[in-house]
Structure formats: C-alpha cells, structure tokens
Design an enzyme around this catalytic site. Structure first.
Site, PDB file in Angstrom:
ATOM      1  N   CYS A 133       0.834  -1.188   0.000  1.00 43.30           N
ATOM      2  CA  CYS A 133       0.000   0.000   0.000  1.00 43.30           C
ATOM      3  C   CYS A 133       0.875   1.246   0.000  1.00 43.30           C
ATOM      4  O   CYS A 133       2.069   1.207   0.261  1.00 43.30           O
ATOM      5  CB  CYS A 133      -0.904   0.009   1.226  1.00 43.30           C
ATOM      6  SG  CYS A 133      -1.749  -1.541   1.541  1.00 43.30           S
ATOM      7  N   ARG A 154       2.616   1.156  -6.882  1.00 40.18           N
ATOM      8  CA  ARG A 154       2.774   0.131  -5.855  1.00 40.18           C
ATOM      9  C   ARG A 154       1.648  -0.902  -5.898  1.00 40.18           C
ATOM     10  O   ARG A 154       1.758  -1.976  -5.303  1.00 40.18           O
ATOM     11  CB  ARG A 154       2.802   0.787  -4.461  1.00 40.18           C
ATOM     12  CG  ARG A 154       4.016   1.661  -4.237  1.00 40.18           C
ATOM     13  CD  ARG A 154       3.931   2.381  -2.919  1.00 40.18           C
ATOM     14  NE  ARG A 154       4.034   1.504  -1.777  1.00 40.18           N
ATOM     15  CZ  ARG A 154       5.164   1.215  -1.145  1.00 40.18           C
ATOM     16  NH1 ARG A 154       6.300   1.719  -1.578  1.00 40.18           N
ATOM     17  NH2 ARG A 154       5.172   0.435  -0.092  1.00 40.18           N
ATOM     18  N   TRP A 197      -3.980  -1.976  -0.767  1.00 44.19           N
ATOM     19  CA  TRP A 197      -3.959  -3.265  -1.457  1.00 44.19           C
ATOM     20  C   TRP A 197      -4.558  -4.269  -0.478  1.00 44.19           C
ATOM     21  O   TRP A 197      -3.992  -4.530   0.567  1.00 44.19           O
ATOM     22  CB  TRP A 197      -2.525  -3.625  -1.830  1.00 44.19           C
ATOM     23  CG  TRP A 197      -2.378  -4.779  -2.765  1.00 44.19           C
ATOM     24  CD1 TRP A 197      -2.406  -4.738  -4.125  1.00 44.19           C
ATOM     25  CD2 TRP A 197      -2.127  -6.147  -2.414  1.00 44.19           C
ATOM     26  NE1 TRP A 197      -2.198  -5.994  -4.649  1.00 44.19           N
ATOM     27  CE2 TRP A 197      -2.025  -6.889  -3.615  1.00 44.19           C
ATOM     28  CE3 TRP A 197      -1.983  -6.821  -1.205  1.00 44.19           C
ATOM     29  CZ2 TRP A 197      -1.785  -8.251  -3.635  1.00 44.19           C
ATOM     30  CZ3 TRP A 197      -1.751  -8.196  -1.230  1.00 44.19           C
ATOM     31  CH2 TRP A 197      -1.649  -8.885  -2.438  1.00 44.19           C
ATOM     32  N   ASN A 233       0.130   0.519   6.617  1.00 40.80           N
ATOM     33  CA  ASN A 233       0.631  -0.557   5.766  1.00 40.80           C
ATOM     34  C   ASN A 233       1.120  -1.687   6.668  1.00 40.80           C
ATOM     35  O   ASN A 233       1.700  -1.429   7.718  1.00 40.80           O
ATOM     36  CB  ASN A 233       1.809  -0.089   4.904  1.00 40.80           C
ATOM     37  CG  ASN A 233       1.394   0.913   3.853  1.00 40.80           C
ATOM     38  OD1 ASN A 233       0.219   1.139   3.627  1.00 40.80           O
ATOM     39  ND2 ASN A 233       2.381   1.509   3.208  1.00 40.80           N
ATOM     40  N   GLY A 234       0.952  -2.922   6.239  1.00 40.50           N
ATOM     41  CA  GLY A 234       1.451  -4.046   7.022  1.00 40.50           C
ATOM     42  C   GLY A 234       0.319  -4.926   7.522  1.00 40.50           C
ATOM     43  O   GLY A 234      -0.824  -4.846   7.055  1.00 40.50           O
ATOM     44  N   GLU A 289      12.011 -15.912 -16.218  1.00 36.67           N
ATOM     45  CA  GLU A 289      11.648 -14.502 -16.168  1.00 36.67           C
ATOM     46  C   GLU A 289      10.762 -14.116 -17.350  1.00 36.67           C
ATOM     47  O   GLU A 289       9.824 -13.330 -17.208  1.00 36.67           O
ATOM     48  CB  GLU A 289      12.907 -13.635 -16.140  1.00 36.67           C
ATOM     49  CG  GLU A 289      12.668 -12.133 -16.164  1.00 36.67           C
ATOM     50  CD  GLU A 289      11.880 -11.611 -14.976  1.00 36.67           C
ATOM     51  OE1 GLU A 289      11.419 -10.455 -15.042  1.00 36.67           O
ATOM     52  OE2 GLU A 289      11.715 -12.354 -13.980  1.00 36.67           O
ATOM     53  N   LYS A 291       7.143 -12.475 -16.771  1.00 38.83           N
ATOM     54  CA  LYS A 291       6.808 -11.156 -17.288  1.00 38.83           C
ATOM     55  C   LYS A 291       5.531 -11.209 -18.106  1.00 38.83           C
ATOM     56  O   LYS A 291       4.675 -10.324 -18.003  1.00 38.83           O
ATOM     57  CB  LYS A 291       7.981 -10.650 -18.131  1.00 38.83           C
ATOM     58  CG  LYS A 291       8.144  -9.141 -18.171  1.00 38.83           C
ATOM     59  CD  LYS A 291       8.264  -8.524 -16.806  1.00 38.83           C
ATOM     60  CE  LYS A 291       9.320  -9.204 -15.952  1.00 38.83           C
ATOM     61  NZ  LYS A 291       9.206  -8.864 -14.523  1.00 38.83           N
ATOM     62  N   GLU A 299       2.502 -11.795 -15.754  1.00 34.68           N
ATOM     63  CA  GLU A 299       2.259 -10.630 -14.891  1.00 34.68           C
ATOM     64  C   GLU A 299       1.406  -9.580 -15.569  1.00 34.68           C
ATOM     65  O   GLU A 299       0.486  -9.027 -14.959  1.00 34.68           O
ATOM     66  CB  GLU A 299       3.594  -9.991 -14.485  1.00 34.68           C
ATOM     67  CG  GLU A 299       4.316 -10.654 -13.353  1.00 34.68           C
ATOM     68  CD  GLU A 299       5.599  -9.918 -13.011  1.00 34.68           C
ATOM     69  OE1 GLU A 299       5.848  -9.687 -11.820  1.00 34.68           O
ATOM     70  OE2 GLU A 299       6.354  -9.560 -13.936  1.00 34.68           O
ATOM     71  N   HIS A 357       9.526 -34.214 -19.480  1.00 30.21           N
ATOM     72  CA  HIS A 357       9.112 -34.827 -18.218  1.00 30.21           C
ATOM     73  C   HIS A 357       7.764 -34.264 -17.759  1.00 30.21           C
ATOM     74  O   HIS A 357       7.616 -33.848 -16.609  1.00 30.21           O
ATOM     75  CB  HIS A 357      10.175 -34.610 -17.149  1.00 30.21           C
ATOM     76  CG  HIS A 357      11.479 -35.278 -17.465  1.00 30.21           C
ATOM     77  ND1 HIS A 357      11.637 -36.647 -17.469  1.00 30.21           N
ATOM     78  CD2 HIS A 357      12.674 -34.756 -17.814  1.00 30.21           C
ATOM     79  CE1 HIS A 357      12.881 -36.946 -17.795  1.00 30.21           C
ATOM     80  NE2 HIS A 357      13.540 -35.821 -18.011  1.00 30.21           N
ATOM     81  N   LYS A 382       4.247  -3.322  -6.469  1.00 33.26           N
ATOM     82  CA  LYS A 382       5.672  -3.142  -6.733  1.00 33.26           C
ATOM     83  C   LYS A 382       6.527  -3.595  -5.560  1.00 33.26           C
ATOM     84  O   LYS A 382       7.538  -4.261  -5.747  1.00 33.26           O
ATOM     85  CB  LYS A 382       5.952  -1.667  -7.036  1.00 33.26           C
ATOM     86  CG  LYS A 382       7.386  -1.372  -7.467  1.00 33.26           C
ATOM     87  CD  LYS A 382       7.676  -1.975  -8.812  1.00 33.26           C
ATOM     88  CE  LYS A 382       9.049  -1.629  -9.310  1.00 33.26           C
ATOM     89  NZ  LYS A 382       9.391  -2.376 -10.523  1.00 33.26           N
TER      90      LYS A 382
END
Length: 596
Positions: free
Chosen positions: A2, A28, A74, A100-101, A469, A473, A476, A492, A591
């Site tokens: 947040c 964020r 968030w 936040n938290g 990655e 990406k 995401e 496999h 973020k």
C-alpha cells in the site's frame, strides 16, 4: 504494498499535495484510496477503485485542514470496498489512521475493544488502531502519547500515520514496513516511498524499525516508541522527479525497457577497468560459499548469480526467501546475499534476519538507497538503475544481472573464462541492448501469437533463469498462462500440454552442448506442431527449426542471457498491449511486497 502520504505546512494545497502523492504511488498496486484532513475536526473521504474515483468524490467539496494523510490500499483483511478503504476512524471521528502491514493480534484487540463498547465499520486489522488511540485519549493521555500507547499494544508489521482533531501534526511510526520523511523549508512530508513527495523536496530521513516521528509546521522529531530521542541523518535523493515521468511513452514499463542502456551504464560506471582487467566494488568480503535469497524476478536474478559463482568453483545456491526463512539450511561461514529491487521485500528481509541470527555475513543487492535491507545487511551492492515505476520489473532485472556479474568477478574471478573478455562484454552491454531496441521484431511476434492458448519458455544454464523470467513477465502483465522451465524438463510432463496453439520460446545462445541439447528440445515441440520462437545470437542453427527468430548481438555467454531477456520483455509488453491490459498496474500485484 500500500501507499502512504502525509504532509504539514502546505496550507490550502494540502489536499492537492495528498492526491498528487497518491498518484505518484499508484505503481505500488492498490484497489482503493482515501484521504483525511485535520484542523479542529477530521474530514475523511475514501473510495474503492482507482484514484480517479476519489478525485471525483472530493471534487466540489470543501475539505480544509492544515495537516493531512492519504492512502492507497492493497486488500488483505476484507475486500476492496469504501468501508475497508483507509483512513480509518475511531467512534468519535476525531482520530484518523492509515496503515501498511499486518497487525497480527488485531482479532484479540478487536474483541476486547468491541466488548468495551467500540463499534467497528470495516473488516480491516487497521481499524483497531484509532480505537486504541481513542481509549488512551479518554484516559487523559495527550495525543502524541495516546498514539505511542496504541502502538505499544500492536504486534506485527506496520507503517502508521495518524492525525487527531485539534492537533496540527502528523504522528507516524514503522516496524517492518518502510516509511520515509521529507524535509523542506516550511513543509514536511512522510510517505511509504520517496516518489510520493520527490517533486517537493530531495531531502529525506529514512525511519528505522521501532522509530516514531512527529511532523508539524515547526519541524520534525524522531524517537523510539517509548519516547527516547533519536539522532537522524538527512540524506539527499540523487534522482530528478522527471525520472518518474513517462517521457512520451505510452507506459512506464515501455519507457523503463528503453532506459536499460542507461541503467546498465549507471550500474557499471566507475566499477569496471577494462585496461586493468579488474572490477572495483566498495566491498571487502571473503566467499567460501554463497547462499542467495530472493523472490519473484529477483529470485531469477539470484539463480543466474548462483550459476556465476558455481562456474568459478564456489558452491552457491539460490533459495526462495519465504522457504529459506522457514527451513534455513546450514550456514557455517557462507555469505548470504539478499536480492530485492525495493530492499523492502518482507520475505527476503525475514530470510536475511534469520541468516544474521545464525551468525552469517549478509549482503544486500538492491536498487533503493536507504532501504531496510541496505541498512540491516553488513554490506550493500546498489544496482543503480534509477527509479522504476512499472510494477513488472524490467530495467532492474537487467541491472541485477550486471551487478551480480560484478560481484562474482571481484570476489571469485571468472573461473575458466577470460576475465578481459567478460569485462569487454559487460562494457558493450548498453550498446548491445540499444541495438536490440532499435531492431527488434518482438511486436510482430506478439501480434502473431497474442491469441494463443498458452506460452512456454525454455532455456539451459544461464538461459534457464531468463526463460523463467520471460514467462513471469508475460503472465504478470498479460494475464495469459505462461510457463518457464529448464529445457530438459520439457519431456518430463510439460510436453503433454504442447499443441499447435502453444508457442514455445527457446532461448538458445552460443553453440555449446547446452545449445545443441536445447535444439533437440526444439525439435521435440516442432514434431508436435508447436510454433517455435528462437531467441538467439545466431551461433547455432536453431533458426532453421524456428517459425520466428528474435536476434541478439553476438557476445559473451554471460551477457547473452541479459540480451535475450530484453527480447522477451518486449514480447510480454506487446502481447499485453494488444490485449489492452493495465500494463503498469497489473491486477492483484504490487511493486513492493511488504507482507509475508
């Protein structure tokens, strides 16, 4: 995750300052937003959804206050609704809090407060804080002490900012969640991240865990929660607020992809001596073994880094930080390296703290000066990418790979490789990246396969983390299914999913055994009618088996992986753009992941 903003000393511009700060923190990730302004009373406005919904809600209203706080939430406790948005208030409406938290003992506190007659309006853990402050005020505490008393009862992680009716000040504190003060002439700020107020000042104070701050029109003070004064250092942020603008690009992510040549130059500048064939970092560490801890994109960088050390004969492993903290392997005299763009990743911090508790030397590889990791670790290697606003990492991943190359070269050398050749390849990286950006056909590839059922990415050795990655990406920012894996794993299990509607992106560089084996895997999917996109430097004959080729310049095997990643970033961007996705703010993502 947040975002928090607070300010004093802005007069009639307080509301605009809060809204502007929240806009600067949108990267964020969030699902609701709100503000509270205080003078003789406290006025709160908050809305679920985008910041525009909050702007519409306050338009035409008369919101006055000499001090204020704002928040982008968030969701953790409770869905994204108006009621669950921050700020939260007490029963009297005289106290407003943003947080936040995670407050781990909130349920027991909530039960206690409800039994005492308090009424709750939300599902959040945060709402217990204003009610605790309300009780302390009712017992005769002054506002600052009431906030301290409330915080002393909280267990968990928090960055908290509080305003109280009739008090021209903002109170704030942090524990395992970032909070920074901004200092300028006649005005003071606090935020979860510097971009919130960077346009107003470049002078900052990074709060430490367990610190409490008061900002008012006369200045600021920092102390422990129990009131013991602390001396602090005012640092200067060395980047311009224009660095956080789009500079004419449609998205921050596209801008930051194109900033990679500059980011790599900044990472390498002053650290590489090609004539002397040496690397110079401001570090003095002995390495017998190394353990990397990281999450997400940074974990892929850690995998790449571990491979560099193993190639030089040093035992090295990369661990997911959240697993490492739960089941820490033997450390002995290992160096434990935490990799995190923000330096605030909660899981990575927990792993590093466990390593330190067991006596390990720790090193932070991060982008953010003054971050918690940089302050808590024994040493820090900054990747020096400049601010990255897009939620999906791009330039910071490339700089992490470059920085880990530098770390390996200084501490353990190049193994069997020629050091001068490696250093020359690193020097050429910015230009090689620019060549890709100038000539890429990634958009055409994206247009060809945008409607595919799924996407697979394969690679071996240093290209394996790049395949992971590339898949991350794409998923995401496009919300499409994508999977990356070591090329040898194709047969496999995953081969059962390969069809004519599942393109396979094969990262093949060089012409060694790994390249030849990966070409064998390419033939396997080709035989099952899957389209193949080869990302290659042209040294092998993989192109003859591919439907499309994304070329990279010839370079050293270490840096070829960095260049291949650029092409995959561009594919992900163009697929997401063609689908009309929210590229800079993907759904459900943030973020800086500051909760475990």
């Amino acid at each position: 995750m947040c975002g928090i903003i607070g300010c004093v000393g802005r007069g009639d511009a307080t509301l605009d300052t809060l809204l502007g700060g929240l806009a600067n923190l949108e990267y964020r990730g969030y699902d609701s937003a709100g503000v509270a302004l205080a003078n003789e009373s406290v006025t709160v406005e908050k809305k679920a959804g985008e910041l525009d919904a909050l702007r519409e809600a306050v338009a035409g209203q008369t919101l006055h206050g000499s001090v204020g706080i704002g928040h982008t939430r968030w969701s953790t406790h409770g869905p994204p609704t108006d009621a669950n948005a921050h700020p939260h208030q007490d029963c009297t409406g005289d106290v407003a809090v943003v947080h936040n938290g995670i407050i781990e003992n909130y349920q027991s506190l909530r039960d206690e407060l409800a039994e005492a007659g308090h009424t709750f309006a939300s599902d959040t853990d945060t709402e217990v804080v204003p009610h605790l402050i309300e009780d302390a005020l009712a017992d005769g505490a002054d506002p600052e002490d009431a906030v301290r008393q409330a915080l002393s009862r909280i267990e968990g992680s928090y960055a908290v900012a509080v305003v109280v009716a009739g008090v021209d000040a903002v109170f704030a504190a942090r524990e395992d969640s970032p909070l920074v003060l901004g200092v300028s002439d006649g005005a003071y700020y606090l935020a979860s991240d510097v971009p919130a107020f960077r346009e107003h000042t470049d002078r900052v104070v990074y709060l430490e865990d367990g610190e409490f701050a008061r900002i008012d029109a006369d200045g600021f003070s920092v102390s422990s929660i129990d009131g013991t004064p602390h001396d602090v250092t005012i640092d200067t942020v060395d980047w311009d607020p224009e660095d956080t603008g789009k500079s004419g690009y449609d998205h921050f992510m596209l801008k930051e992809i194109h900033e990679q040549p500059r980011a790599l130059r900044q990472c390498l500048q002053g650290r590489v001596d090609e004539l002397g064939a040496s690397v110079s970092l401001d570090l003095d560490v002995d390495i017998a073994r190394v353990q990397f801890v990281a999450c997400g994109t940074s974990y892929h960088a850690a995998l790449y880094g571990a491979g560099l050390f193993r190639a030089a004969g040093i035992p090295a492993q990369a661990f997911y930080a959240h697993e490492y903290a739960l089941d820490t392997p033997p450390i002995e005299d290992d160096l434990v390296v935490g990799v995190s763009q923000s330096g605030e990743t909660a899981d990575t911090l927990s792993a590093l703290r466990e390593a330190r508790r067991r006596g390990a030397r720790t090193l932070a590889v991060t982008n953010v000066v003054g971050s918690t990791m940089s302050r808590e670790c024994d040493d820090t290697l900054y990747i020096r990418s400049g601010p990255e606003i897009g939620v999906a990492a791009s330039k910071t991943f490339s700089a992490q790979l470059a920085a880990l190359n530098l770390l390996a070269l200084q501490t353990v050398g190049a193994g069997d490789e020629d050091l001068r050749e490696v250093i020359a390849a690193l020097r050429d990286l910015p230009g090689d990246v620019q060549a890709i950006l100038d000539s890429t056909t990634a958009e055409e590839v994206a247009e060809e396969y945008v409607d595919s059922d799924g996407f697979f990415f394969i690679g071996r050795g240093a290209n394996y983390p790049v395949a992971l990655e590339g898949a991350l990406k794409l998923k995401e920012i496009s919300y499409e299914h994508a999977e990356g894996f070591a090329a040898g794993e194709l047969k496999h299990g995953t081969l059962a999913l390969v069809t004519a509607d599942t393109p396979v992106f094969a990262v093949v560089t060089g012409n060694d055994e790994a390249a030849r084996k990966t070409i064998g895997n390419v033939k396997e999917v080709e035989a099952r009618d899957a389209p193949v996109v080869a990302v290659t430097d042209g040294k092998s004959d993989v192109a003859r088996y591919a439907d499309h080729v994304l070329e990279i310049p010839e370079t050293h095997p270490r840096t070829a992986a960095v260049l291949a990643n650029i092409q995959l970033q561009l594919v992900a961007y163009h697929v997401a753009n063609a689908l009309g996705r929210s590229i800079d703010k993907p759904r459900n993502l943030a973020k800086s992941v500051t909760v475990e």
